[in-house]
Design a protein around this motif. Structure first.
Motif, PDB file in Angstrom:
ATOM      1  N   ALA A 328       0.892  -1.168  -0.501  1.00 46.59           N
ATOM      2  CA  ALA A 328      -0.062  -0.072  -0.660  1.00 46.59           C
ATOM      3  C   ALA A 328       0.230   1.177   0.064  1.00 46.59           C
ATOM      4  O   ALA A 328       0.703   1.828  -1.036  1.00 46.59           O
ATOM      5  CB  ALA A 328      -0.827  -0.083   1.166  1.00 46.59           C
ATOM      6  N   THR A 329       1.447   1.097   0.453  1.00 43.51           N
ATOM      7  CA  THR A 329       3.070   2.459   0.866  1.00 43.51           C
ATOM      8  C   THR A 329       3.527   2.572  -0.275  1.00 43.51           C
ATOM      9  O   THR A 329       4.009   3.771  -1.027  1.00 43.51           O
ATOM     10  CB  THR A 329       3.784   2.707   2.521  1.00 43.51           C
ATOM     11  OG1 THR A 329       4.444   1.152   2.225  1.00 43.51           O
ATOM     12  CG2 THR A 329       3.786   2.980   3.772  1.00 43.51           C
ATOM     13  N   ALA A 330       3.546   1.478  -1.159  1.00 44.51           N
ATOM     14  CA  ALA A 330       4.723   1.229  -3.027  1.00 44.51           C
ATOM     15  C   ALA A 330       3.701   2.533  -3.871  1.00 44.51           C
ATOM     16  O   ALA A 330       3.754   3.279  -3.914  1.00 44.51           O
ATOM     17  CB  ALA A 330       5.111   0.653  -2.763  1.00 44.51           C
ATOM     18  N   GLU A 331       2.412   1.811  -3.559  1.00 42.07           N
ATOM     19  CA  GLU A 331       1.702   2.558  -4.212  1.00 42.07           C
ATOM     20  C   GLU A 331       1.714   3.950  -4.504  1.00 42.07           C
ATOM     21  O   GLU A 331       1.341   4.405  -4.521  1.00 42.07           O
ATOM     22  CB  GLU A 331       0.131   2.156  -3.953  1.00 42.07           C
ATOM     23  CG  GLU A 331      -1.362   1.839  -5.031  1.00 42.07           C
ATOM     24  CD  GLU A 331      -2.544   1.581  -4.813  1.00 42.07           C
ATOM     25  OE1 GLU A 331      -3.628   2.125  -4.459  1.00 42.07           O
ATOM     26  OE2 GLU A 331      -2.661   0.250  -4.203  1.00 42.07           O
ATOM     27  N   LEU A 332       1.306   4.630  -2.750  1.00 41.21           N
ATOM     28  CA  LEU A 332       0.706   5.790  -1.863  1.00 41.21           C
ATOM     29  C   LEU A 332       2.043   6.856  -2.871  1.00 41.21           C
ATOM     30  O   LEU A 332       2.080   8.075  -1.886  1.00 41.21           O
ATOM     31  CB  LEU A 332       0.570   5.628  -0.498  1.00 41.21           C
ATOM     32  CG  LEU A 332      -0.516   5.096  -0.486  1.00 41.21           C
ATOM     33  CD1 LEU A 332      -0.827   4.952   0.921  1.00 41.21           C
ATOM     34  CD2 LEU A 332      -2.334   5.922  -0.708  1.00 41.21           C
ATOM     35  N   GLY A 333       2.897   6.270  -2.937  1.00 39.67           N
ATOM     36  CA  GLY A 333       4.396   6.962  -3.258  1.00 39.67           C
ATOM     37  C   GLY A 333       5.012   7.646  -1.900  1.00 39.67           C
ATOM     38  O   GLY A 333       6.115   8.552  -1.373  1.00 39.67           O
ATOM     39  N   GLY A 334       4.900   6.737  -0.029  1.00 40.79           N
ATOM     40  CA  GLY A 334       5.221   7.859   0.566  1.00 40.79           C
ATOM     41  C   GLY A 334       4.593   6.892   1.813  1.00 40.79           C
ATOM     42  O   GLY A 334       3.404   5.695   1.705  1.00 40.79           O
ATOM     43  N   GLY A 335       5.651   6.403   3.215  1.00 39.42           N
ATOM     44  CA  GLY A 335       4.565   5.725   4.388  1.00 39.42           C
ATOM     45  C   GLY A 335       5.575   5.506   5.094  1.00 39.42           C
ATOM     46  O   GLY A 335       6.546   4.430   4.560  1.00 39.42           O
ATOM     47  N   ASP A 336       5.923   5.657   6.698  1.00 36.78           N
ATOM     48  CA  ASP A 336       6.445   4.443   6.991  1.00 36.78           C
ATOM     49  C   ASP A 336       6.143   3.951   8.124  1.00 36.78           C
ATOM     50  O   ASP A 336       4.609   3.876   8.557  1.00 36.78           O
ATOM     51  CB  ASP A 336       7.234   5.066   7.965  1.00 36.78           C
ATOM     52  CG  ASP A 336       7.797   6.326   7.063  1.00 36.78           C
ATOM     53  OD1 ASP A 336       8.692   5.956   6.357  1.00 36.78           O
ATOM     54  OD2 ASP A 336       8.094   7.277   7.641  1.00 36.78           O
ATOM     55  N   VAL A 337       5.990   2.408   8.322  1.00 38.27           N
ATOM     56  CA  VAL A 337       5.133   1.837   8.819  1.00 38.27           C
ATOM     57  C   VAL A 337       5.886   1.264   9.981  1.00 38.27           C
ATOM     58  O   VAL A 337       7.468   0.053  10.096  1.00 38.27           O
ATOM     59  CB  VAL A 337       4.778   0.311   7.833  1.00 38.27           C
ATOM     60  CG1 VAL A 337       4.067  -0.469   8.400  1.00 38.27           C
ATOM     61  CG2 VAL A 337       4.214   0.178   6.433  1.00 38.27           C
ATOM     62  N   SER A 338       5.480   0.387  11.301  1.00 35.62           N
ATOM     63  CA  SER A 338       6.272   0.124  12.039  1.00 35.62           C
ATOM     64  C   SER A 338       5.293  -0.646  13.169  1.00 35.62           C
ATOM     65  O   SER A 338       3.851  -0.552  12.619  1.00 35.62           O
ATOM     66  CB  SER A 338       6.411   1.370  13.103  1.00 35.62           C
ATOM     67  OG  SER A 338       5.372   2.222  14.168  1.00 35.62           O
ATOM     68  N   TYR A 339       4.958  -1.250  13.732  1.00 35.38           N
ATOM     69  CA  TYR A 339       4.343  -2.327  14.723  1.00 35.38           C
ATOM     70  C   TYR A 339       4.579  -2.421  16.023  1.00 35.38           C
ATOM     71  O   TYR A 339       5.778  -2.458  16.423  1.00 35.38           O
ATOM     72  CB  TYR A 339       3.767  -3.764  14.217  1.00 35.38           C
ATOM     73  CG  TYR A 339       5.444  -5.202  14.347  1.00 35.38           C
ATOM     74  CD1 TYR A 339       5.173  -5.457  15.104  1.00 35.38           C
ATOM     75  CD2 TYR A 339       6.342  -4.493  12.515  1.00 35.38           C
ATOM     76  CE1 TYR A 339       6.286  -6.531  15.014  1.00 35.38           C
ATOM     77  CE2 TYR A 339       7.242  -5.334  12.988  1.00 35.38           C
ATOM     78  CZ  TYR A 339       7.048  -6.102  14.168  1.00 35.38           C
ATOM     79  OH  TYR A 339       8.252  -6.788  13.533  1.00 35.38           O
TER      80      TYR A 339
END
Length: 596
Positions: A328-339
């Motif tokens: 999803a973040t690749a599709e949106l062109g950015g974003g950081d994911v953590s858990y």
């Protein structure tokens, strides 16, 4: 002649003597003038043993084929029903045992997690009219190709309530190894009290939050078809009342009925994603495509052109969720994911919350006094949920249970029994039509609220007690707070937003400004918001609901500012002028499942 469905779980049929005890219960109910259908689970740990056997056979590293797992696991219930029929015969009554397919339970073809499509009743009614106690395999059915299917976790409860619905039973009795539904888990809180009555809506929230007595899918059936469910202890051979799950709460004027802990979930946060239409749709469509169940969704007001979204998923789904979010973040062109896997969710539930102010602040204060920090908050009209550190989860559960004095009974005790049956409460043709697609998503309604205003506090210090201070201040002015969202903190700061009636915005804004002048932070308000709500049965268990909702808003060019969720509803906040457009879009996308 009335009809009763009795369901016996695995611990209630774990050995020969328990099987005979259950048989005596059914015979006694029949001798009292009732027709009786028993739904029986596999004996004790039988299902676990079969799963272990499958793992031993499949040593090549791959999972066993789902179809063959259904063939295997369905045998556990077949052993139980045959033995139960033998016991009934031995005690002098007539009985016939039936598999799910022989009963006429038709499902889709989703092996190991099938959904009921319809139930035929002709054979069961003939057997009942001939004086038999019908003993049905829980947990199973057949698909259109006559393959055996199983219904997944809680499947026997689902079978029992579904049969009660289609047969128009006066009551569905669930026999288990506990006395009923408790205000919280008695293994964790010694003061937990058995409730006399709890509403379907409350139990839906409690079931999804880990109450453990019944699975949420069976409660969905109960709500959809007005089936009164009576939870009793199978070890007590008396008429001692358990807990009735019906349309009514134990005490309507009590704000909180129960508290629940969910510990087997992980928190996932996506930060710095574009704050624009389509962002939520991109994320949740990817999750739905991987069949990830998303529970507690928190999206707060964006800033600087970006937004953050947090949600919880079962720990078992975390790996698939992370894969979906990377896509999803690749599709949106950015974003950081953590858990974070070291979190737990504490929730309070009660019908009285919808009309009483000051409930949330009492919960937050009780946690603050224990030094427990709140990581995130989300609410519905009858639920408040918070994320806390897993190491403090038991302390948190005990604190909120004590705060709302859930160990004490209400002033007016509930009565037992229901005056009417599901078939009498609705048009017969309508009931039959619904039963053709028993587990399909049902949307009760799509609503627009333009009478609310928003207050947002950003960059406030993320310490225990800050939420309590905020909502104690608001409650002191008699302001009823509707939707609360607290984002997962970053760098020791957090953001918190809530909605209030527009007429109360000035009062709320004034008191909050005084507060942040003392503790720091920034406040913004908006009196032009629209809250769009989708309410229904099965919203959480149907993973595509959020996807359809966010896709519809995206197609209409509408950005989502805030999200909060519960078992039976999804709330989003959008710009006020876009409310009517959003309402029309949601009505259109859910037109096929909205109840008429």
């Amino acid at each position: 002649m009335s009809l009763i469905v009795q369901k016996f779980g695995g611990t209630s049929v774990a050995d020969a003597e328990k099987i005979r005890t259950a048989a005596r219960r059914a015979i006694r109910a029949q001798q009292a003038g009732n027709q009786v259908v028993m739904v029986v689970s596999a004996m004790g740990k039988n299902t676990d043993l079969l799963v272990d056997l499958a793992a031993q056979v499949c040593q090549g590293g791959g999972d066993a084929p789902a179809r063959e797992m259904d063939m295997l696991l369905s045998t556990g219930e077949q052993v139980s029903v045959a033995l139960m029929a033998m016991a009934v015969h031995d005690l002098g009554a007539k009985a016939v045992s039936l598999t799910g397919g022989q009963i006429g339970i038709h499902t889709d073809s989703s092996h190991t997690k099938a959904r009921i499509r319809s139930i035929s009743t002709e054979r069961v009614r003939k057997l009942l009219d001939a004086g038999n106690i019908v003993i049905a395999c829980g947990f199973q059915g057949i698909d259109d190709d006559w393959n055996i299917t199983t219904l997944g976790r809680g499947g026997s409860d689902t079978s029992a309530v579904a049969l009660a619905a289609v047969l128009g039973a006066s009551q569905c009795e669930i026999y288990t190894d506990v006395d009923g539904v408790f205000t919280t888990d008695p293994r964790l809180v010694a003061e937990a009290r058995k409730m006399d009555r709890v509403s379907h809506d409350e139990m839906l929230e409690l079931a999804s939050l880990g109450a453990g007595v019944m699975h949420s899918r069976s409660i969905e059936f109960g709500k959809k078809f007005c089936v009164p469910i009576h939870v009793k202890n199978s070890a007590v051979f008396t008429d001692e009342p358990g807990t009735v799950i019906s349309t009514e709460s134990e005490c309507a004027d009590r704000p909180v009925s129960g508290a629940a802990l969910t510990k087997d979930e992980a928190r996932v946060t996506v930060r710095h994603i574009p704050d624009q239409p389509g962002t939520s749709q991109a994320i949740f469509s990817r999750l739905a495509a991987k069949n990830v169940t998303v529970d507690m969704i928190v999206q707060n007001l964006g800033a600087g052109g970006t937004a953050d979204i947090s949600f919880t998923v079962p720990e078992s789904d975390l790996k698939r969720a992370m894969e979906a979010l990377r896509e999803a973040t690749a599709e949106l062109g950015g974003g950081d994911v953590s858990y974070d896997e070291d979190v737990a969710k504490i929730s309070i539930v009660g019908l009285g919350m919808a009309t009483q102010s000051g409930v949330a602040d009492r919960m937050f204060r009780s946690l603050a006094e224990m030094g427990i920090n709140i990581i995130a908050i989300t609410t519905s009209d009858i639920k408040v949920s918070v994320l806390v550190e897993r190491a403090r989860m038991t302390d948190a559960l005990r604190a909120v249970h004590r705060e709302f004095e859930l160990d004490k009974p209400p002033h007016e005790r509930a009565t037992f029994g229901e005056p009417t049956t599901p078939g009498k409460q609705a048009d017969a043709v309508d009931v039959v039509a619904k039963l053709q697609h028993m587990e399909d998503l049902t949307i009760h309604g799509v609503a627009l609220d333009t009478e609310q205003a928003r207050v947002s506090i950003s960059n406030v210090t993320d310490v225990p007690g800050i939420a309590a201070e905020v909502f104690e201040a608001v409650a002191s002015q008699g302001v009823l707070v509707d939707m609360i969202v607290q984002s997962v903190g970053e760098d020791g700061r957090t953001n918190l937003s809530f909605t209030v009636p527009q007429n109360d915005l000035a009062k709320a804004g004034k008191i909050i400004q005084e507060l942040i002048d003392r503790v720091g932070g920034e406040m913004t308000t908006c009196d032009k918001i629209a809250i769009l709500t989708v309410t229904g049965v099965g919203i959480r268990s149907h993973t595509g609901v959020g996807t359809r909702m966010f896709q519809a808003l995206y197609d209409a060019g509408i950005n989502v500012d805030m999200i909060s969720t519960s078992e039976v509803r999804v709330n989003v906040v959008v710009d006020g002028p876009q409310g009517e457009t959003g309402l029309a879009a949601l009505k259109q996308v859910f037109a096929d499942v909205i109840e008429r």
